[in-house]
Write a protein that holds these residues in place. Structure first.
Motif, short mmCIF file in Angstrom:
data_model
loop_
_atom_site.label_atom_id
_atom_site.label_comp_id
_atom_site.label_asym_id
_atom_site.label_seq_id
_atom_site.Cartn_x
_atom_site.Cartn_y
_atom_site.Cartn_z
N UNK A 111 7.30 3.22 9.71
CA UNK A 111 6.16 4.12 9.50
C UNK A 111 5.37 3.72 8.27
N UNK A 112 6.08 3.29 7.24
CA UNK A 112 5.40 2.79 6.03
C UNK A 112 4.65 1.50 6.35
N UNK A 113 5.24 0.65 7.17
CA UNK A 113 4.59 -0.61 7.54
C UNK A 113 3.29 -0.32 8.28
N UNK A 114 3.35 0.60 9.23
CA UNK A 114 2.14 0.93 9.99
C UNK A 114 1.08 1.54 9.07
N UNK A 115 1.49 2.43 8.19
CA UNK A 115 0.53 3.06 7.29
C UNK A 115 -0.08 2.05 6.33
N UNK A 116 0.74 1.14 5.81
CA UNK A 116 0.22 0.10 4.91
C UNK A 116 -0.75 -0.82 5.66
N UNK A 117 -0.42 -1.15 6.90
CA UNK A 117 -1.32 -1.98 7.71
C UNK A 117 -2.67 -1.30 7.88
N UNK A 118 -2.65 0.02 8.10
CA UNK A 118 -3.90 0.76 8.23
C UNK A 118 -4.72 0.69 6.95
N UNK A 119 -4.05 0.79 5.81
CA UNK A 119 -4.77 0.74 4.54
C UNK A 119 -5.45 -0.62 4.35
N UNK A 120 -4.76 -1.70 4.71
CA UNK A 120 -5.36 -3.03 4.61
C UNK A 120 -6.46 -3.22 5.66
N UNK A 121 -6.25 -2.65 6.83
CA UNK A 121 -7.23 -2.83 7.91
C UNK A 121 -8.55 -2.15 7.58
N UNK A 122 -8.48 -0.96 6.98
CA UNK A 122 -9.69 -0.20 6.68
C UNK A 122 -10.07 -0.21 5.20
N UNK A 123 -9.17 -0.71 4.35
CA UNK A 123 -9.46 -0.71 2.93
C UNK A 123 -9.29 0.65 2.30
N UNK A 124 -8.17 1.32 2.54
CA UNK A 124 -7.94 2.65 2.00
C UNK A 124 -6.90 2.67 0.90
N UNK A 125 -6.86 3.78 0.16
CA UNK A 125 -5.89 4.00 -0.92
C UNK A 125 -5.91 2.88 -1.96
N UNK A 126 -7.08 2.34 -2.23
CA UNK A 126 -7.22 1.32 -3.25
C UNK A 126 -6.92 -0.09 -2.76
N UNK A 127 -6.57 -0.26 -1.50
CA UNK A 127 -6.28 -1.60 -0.97
C UNK A 127 -7.58 -2.32 -0.62
N UNK A 128 -7.64 -3.60 -0.95
CA UNK A 128 -8.78 -4.42 -0.55
C UNK A 128 -8.65 -4.75 0.94
N UNK A 129 -9.72 -4.59 1.67
CA UNK A 129 -9.65 -4.81 3.12
C UNK A 129 -9.27 -6.26 3.41
N UNK A 130 -8.23 -6.42 4.21
CA UNK A 130 -7.72 -7.74 4.57
C UNK A 130 -7.15 -7.63 5.98
N UNK A 131 -7.97 -7.96 6.98
CA UNK A 131 -7.55 -7.74 8.37
C UNK A 131 -6.43 -8.69 8.78
N UNK A 132 -6.40 -9.91 8.23
CA UNK A 132 -5.31 -10.82 8.56
C UNK A 132 -3.98 -10.27 8.08
N UNK A 133 -3.97 -9.74 6.87
CA UNK A 133 -2.75 -9.15 6.33
C UNK A 133 -2.37 -7.91 7.14
N UNK A 134 -3.37 -7.12 7.53
CA UNK A 134 -3.10 -5.93 8.34
C UNK A 134 -2.48 -6.31 9.68
N UNK A 135 -3.04 -7.32 10.34
CA UNK A 135 -2.51 -7.75 11.64
C UNK A 135 -1.08 -8.26 11.51
#
Length: 286
Positions: A111-135
């Protein structure tokens, strides 16, 4: 530092391996009733698709937003005085969320992995958007059984905006998610069958998700009934099952939050922003 965490990168070869199957799923397996949906660990009411919930990075629990609202009401809605309703730890702020998520990812919390992926995918919670990392994280989460990440990858391959559109891959991810209990993935499979002209197969998908309280699926069944693809008895059965699922999940605080969420989404016109709201802690759907 936490920013240098060794996060898996997306590789097409890994994706191909993750969706490889020796044969097509039989209808008997695909249309089997999925397991019951998860419950909020505080109120013990089911978290159906129309109920929003939030992943708590402090304790790793999904709590329905009704319980979070009720807890905030007691604290006068002051976040500095409102601890996590489950573990009673202070609710982390944006600058702490990523650190906690990364810590839980190391512990293989899907669940943490999925939530972290979402943050990278959309650039939330201070994360820089990185779709490759999210995928890459979405893919790692699916290998550990994340139904939500399978659904996310299904959407990504179906839309074809950041990767090459690949409907076979999208369908395979949707199928795995649907069999795991994702009503949204089940509805997506129904929509794909409709687009292909397979209306009776589509209605079979919609009947399963509607019986779990999925509103769009019930609307699709109504249209199917009007067009002659659903019998009167099946339509009545879907209506009763949908109502039972909705009634079982109801509470006063959940109804209040649902009204707030509806108004919030109506005020947002950017599709990407809406998607982020649905994927983040503000509006998290099953």
């Amino acid at each position: 530092t936490s920013g240098n965490m060794n996060v898996p990168r997306y590789r097409p070869k890994d994706e191909a391996e993750s969706v490889k199957r020796t044969s097509e799923l039989s209808d008997e397996v695909l249309f089997k009733l999925p397991p019951p949906c998860k419950e909020c660990p505080i109120c013990f009411l089911p978290i159906i698709s129309s109920i929003t919930s939030t992943y708590q990075a402090c304790c790793g629990k999904f709590l329905c937003n009704g319980c979070i609202y009720a807890s905030g009401k007691v604290a006068g809605y002051d976040v500095t005085k409102c601890p996590c309703p489950f573990c009673r730890q202070p609710v982390p702020q944006d600058n702490e969320v990523l650190k906690l998520l990364r810590k839980r990812v190391k512990a293989k919390d899907v669940n943490a992995m999925h939530t972290l992926a979402c943050q990278y995918y959309y650039g939330g919670s201070g994360a820089t958007r990185d779709v490759d990392k999210a995928l890459g994280i979405f893919l790692s989460a699916t290998k550990l059984g994340s139904i939500e990440s399978h659904f996310a990858l299904g959407n990504i391959y179906r839309q074809g905006q950041i990767v090459t559109k690949d409907m076979p891959k999208a369908i395979k991810h949707y199928e795995i998610a649907a069999m795991g209990g994702s009503d949204n993935a089940r509805h997506s499979l129904g929509s794909i069958e409709c687009e292909a002209g397979n209306f009776h197969r589509a209605m079979r998908h919609y009947m399963i998700s509607a019986s779990a309280g999925h509103d769009p699926s019930l609307m699709s069944i109504r249209k199917g009934f009007e067009c002659g693809f659903v019998t009167k008895d099946d339509y009545a059965k879907a209506l009763r099952a949908h109502k039972d699922a909705q009634d079982e999940a109801k509470s006063e605080s959940r109804d209040f939050i649902a009204a707030i969420n509806a108004r919030s989404l109506q005020a947002v016109h950017d599709p990407a922003r809406k998607a982020h709201m649905l994927c983040s802690g503000f509006l998290h759907r099953k």
